[in-house]
Design a protein around this motif. Structure first.
Motif, PDB file in Angstrom:
ATOM      1  N   GLU A 152     -11.834  -8.679 -11.452  1.00  0.00           N
ATOM      2  CA  GLU A 152     -12.744  -9.431 -12.314  1.00  0.00           C
ATOM      3  C   GLU A 152     -13.192  -8.647 -13.542  1.00  0.00           C
ATOM      4  O   GLU A 152     -13.570  -9.246 -14.551  1.00  0.00           O
ATOM      5  CB  GLU A 152     -13.961  -9.873 -11.507  1.00  0.00           C
ATOM      6  CG  GLU A 152     -13.648 -10.969 -10.487  1.00  0.00           C
ATOM      7  CD  GLU A 152     -14.805 -11.247  -9.553  1.00  0.00           C
ATOM      8  OE1 GLU A 152     -15.765 -10.430  -9.548  1.00  0.00           O
ATOM      9  OE2 GLU A 152     -14.755 -12.255  -8.820  1.00  0.00           O
ATOM     10  N   GLN A 153     -13.147  -7.312 -13.467  1.00  0.00           N
ATOM     11  CA  GLN A 153     -13.615  -6.530 -14.609  1.00  0.00           C
ATOM     12  C   GLN A 153     -12.504  -6.242 -15.634  1.00  0.00           C
ATOM     13  O   GLN A 153     -12.760  -5.595 -16.647  1.00  0.00           O
ATOM     14  CB  GLN A 153     -14.212  -5.218 -14.129  1.00  0.00           C
ATOM     15  CG  GLN A 153     -13.193  -4.186 -13.661  1.00  0.00           C
ATOM     16  CD  GLN A 153     -13.837  -2.859 -13.345  1.00  0.00           C
ATOM     17  OE1 GLN A 153     -15.042  -2.748 -13.260  1.00  0.00           O
ATOM     18  NE2 GLN A 153     -13.022  -1.833 -13.183  1.00  0.00           N
ATOM     19  N   VAL A 154     -11.297  -6.712 -15.360  1.00  0.00           N
ATOM     20  CA  VAL A 154     -10.222  -6.561 -16.346  1.00  0.00           C
ATOM     21  C   VAL A 154     -10.584  -7.345 -17.603  1.00  0.00           C
ATOM     22  O   VAL A 154     -11.044  -8.491 -17.530  1.00  0.00           O
ATOM     23  CB  VAL A 154      -8.879  -7.052 -15.763  1.00  0.00           C
ATOM     24  CG1 VAL A 154      -7.783  -7.023 -16.817  1.00  0.00           C
ATOM     25  CG2 VAL A 154      -8.484  -6.197 -14.567  1.00  0.00           C
ATOM     26  N   ASP A 155     -10.387  -6.749 -18.733  1.00  0.00           N
ATOM     27  CA  ASP A 155     -10.719  -7.379 -20.005  1.00  0.00           C
ATOM     28  C   ASP A 155      -9.976  -8.718 -20.142  1.00  0.00           C
ATOM     29  O   ASP A 155      -8.741  -8.751 -20.089  1.00  0.00           O
ATOM     30  CB  ASP A 155     -10.323  -6.444 -21.148  1.00  0.00           C
ATOM     31  CG  ASP A 155     -10.908  -6.886 -22.491  1.00  0.00           C
ATOM     32  OD1 ASP A 155     -11.241  -8.077 -22.635  1.00  0.00           O
ATOM     33  OD2 ASP A 155     -11.033  -6.031 -23.379  1.00  0.00           O
ATOM     34  N   PRO A 156     -10.699  -9.820 -20.303  1.00  0.00           N
ATOM     35  CA  PRO A 156     -10.029 -11.127 -20.441  1.00  0.00           C
ATOM     36  C   PRO A 156      -9.047 -11.191 -21.600  1.00  0.00           C
ATOM     37  O   PRO A 156      -8.084 -11.962 -21.568  1.00  0.00           O
ATOM     38  CB  PRO A 156     -11.197 -12.099 -20.657  1.00  0.00           C
ATOM     39  CG  PRO A 156     -12.384 -11.408 -20.078  1.00  0.00           C
ATOM     40  CD  PRO A 156     -12.156  -9.951 -20.311  1.00  0.00           C
ATOM     41  N   ARG A 157      -9.277 -10.363 -22.623  1.00  0.00           N
ATOM     42  CA  ARG A 157      -8.360 -10.359 -23.765  1.00  0.00           C
ATOM     43  C   ARG A 157      -6.974  -9.850 -23.370  1.00  0.00           C
ATOM     44  O   ARG A 157      -5.958 -10.297 -23.915  1.00  0.00           O
ATOM     45  CB  ARG A 157      -8.933  -9.502 -24.897  1.00  0.00           C
ATOM     46  CG  ARG A 157     -10.197 -10.110 -25.531  1.00  0.00           C
ATOM     47  CD  ARG A 157     -10.813  -9.172 -26.540  1.00  0.00           C
ATOM     48  NE  ARG A 157     -11.307  -7.953 -25.893  1.00  0.00           N
ATOM     49  CZ  ARG A 157     -11.937  -6.973 -26.548  1.00  0.00           C
ATOM     50  NH1 ARG A 157     -12.125  -7.066 -27.853  1.00  0.00           N
ATOM     51  NH2 ARG A 157     -12.374  -5.913 -25.905  1.00  0.00           N
ATOM     52  N   LEU A 158      -6.929  -8.911 -22.406  1.00  0.00           N
ATOM     53  CA  LEU A 158      -5.634  -8.436 -21.931  1.00  0.00           C
ATOM     54  C   LEU A 158      -4.902  -9.533 -21.162  1.00  0.00           C
ATOM     55  O   LEU A 158      -3.688  -9.685 -21.278  1.00  0.00           O
ATOM     56  CB  LEU A 158      -5.829  -7.208 -21.036  1.00  0.00           C
ATOM     57  CG  LEU A 158      -6.407  -5.960 -21.709  1.00  0.00           C
ATOM     58  CD1 LEU A 158      -6.619  -4.869 -20.678  1.00  0.00           C
ATOM     59  CD2 LEU A 158      -5.490  -5.466 -22.815  1.00  0.00           C
ATOM     60  N   VAL A 159      -5.662 -10.286 -20.363  1.00  0.00           N
ATOM     61  CA  VAL A 159      -5.063 -11.397 -19.625  1.00  0.00           C
ATOM     62  C   VAL A 159      -4.537 -12.451 -20.596  1.00  0.00           C
ATOM     63  O   VAL A 159      -3.419 -12.959 -20.445  1.00  0.00           O
ATOM     64  CB  VAL A 159      -6.092 -12.007 -18.654  1.00  0.00           C
ATOM     65  CG1 VAL A 159      -5.505 -13.227 -17.943  1.00  0.00           C
ATOM     66  CG2 VAL A 159      -6.543 -10.966 -17.629  1.00  0.00           C
ATOM     67  N   ASP A 160      -5.342 -12.775 -21.596  1.00  0.00           N
ATOM     68  CA  ASP A 160      -4.916 -13.765 -22.592  1.00  0.00           C
ATOM     69  C   ASP A 160      -3.692 -13.278 -23.361  1.00  0.00           C
ATOM     70  O   ASP A 160      -2.797 -14.075 -23.689  1.00  0.00           O
ATOM     71  CB  ASP A 160      -6.065 -14.062 -23.566  1.00  0.00           C
ATOM     72  CG  ASP A 160      -7.215 -14.781 -22.883  1.00  0.00           C
ATOM     73  OD1 ASP A 160      -6.985 -15.399 -21.828  1.00  0.00           O
ATOM     74  OD2 ASP A 160      -8.355 -14.712 -23.402  1.00  0.00           O
TER      75      ASP A 160
END
Length: 258
Positions: A152-160
């Motif tokens: 959950e703490q992974v940067d959402p921008r990396l996922v996007d």
């Protein structure tokens, strides 16, 4: 930079590496020295029949191996359940089930360890695998919770960004989210290992072996040397496993995240 200064820098490079190596190796050597000193003392002093039966080298080796087996199998069971369950609970489709699952897992750790072991022994049977299940229930939370927190703490921008370049959901999970979450997940596994080492001593109450046998024998027969030996060996085993967990956390984490 001059040639002389470059040469001097190359000459001094190995020293920090040696220093770091000793810094890593020294703690387990100290732990093993404490265990060896404790065992050596028990073999050197006069012992009565009860003490000799509990402190001879064959008995100590067998009980130590049983303790390691309890920790190993319970931790493997935790990993098999906690890692995939933690991943699933971070997916949007199952996120609503998170409070219910965490409440159940918290129940296992909130229950006193002795009570949990004895309760399972009453409900099922006395033996090794009952103790493994009790340890599993007691130590599941750290790994499960850290798996969820790490993802959950992974940067959402990396996922996007991963999705933007055409990666599938599974590709994003295995190539972006999980690698970034590895340090936090390993921290939870390390906590689980140490919890299992300490709690495995209670397995002796239901005839599951382990170093807890020394503690129960020492208390019931009022043999302080047997009691202290069991406590020292469990503490040393916990420290060594924590050290191994620290090494795994250090060397298995992706470069740049530690």
């Amino acid at each position: 930079m001059t040639v002389e200064s470059a040469a001097a820098k190359e000459e001094t490079t190995p020293e920090p590496r040696i220093g770091r190596s000793w810094h890593v190796i020294l703690p387990p050597l100290c732990y093993l020295a404490v265990a060896a000193a404790m065992v050596g003392y028990t073999q050197a002093v006069p012992l009565d029949g009860i003490e000799h039966g509990s402190l001879n080298l064959t008995f100590l080796r067998r009980r130590t191996w049983e303790h390691v087996e309890l920790v190993f199998f319970s931790t493997v069971l935790v990993l098999v359940v906690a890692l995939p369950l933690g991943v699933l609970l971070t997916r949007r489709a199952l996120r609503r089930a998170t409070p219910v699952v965490l409440a159940l897992v918290n129940l296992g750790q909130a229950t006193p360890a002795v009570g949990l072991v004895v309760l399972l022994a009453v409900l099922f049977t006395i033996g090794f695998w009952t103790a493994v299940v009790a340890l599993f229930a007691y130590s599941l939370l750290p790994t499960l919770r850290n798996t969820m927190v790490g993802i959950e703490q992974v940067d959402p921008r990396l996922v996007d960004a991963g999705r933007g370049i055409g990666m599938s959901a599974a590709g994003v999970l295995f190539k972006v989210e999980l690698p970034m979450a590895v340090p936090v997940i390993l921290s939870g596994v390390r906590t689980t290992l140490v919890l299992n080492v300490g709690t495995a001593g209670i397995a002796a109450f239901i005839g599951s072996g382990g170093l807890g046998d020394l503690i129960t024998t020492g208390v019931s027969t009022q043999r302080n040397l047997v009691l202290i030996t069991g406590c020292v060996l469990i503490a040393v085993l916990a420290l060594i496993i924590d050290w191994l967990g620290g090494l795994a956390q250090r060397y298995l984490s992706p470069k740049g995240l530690t």
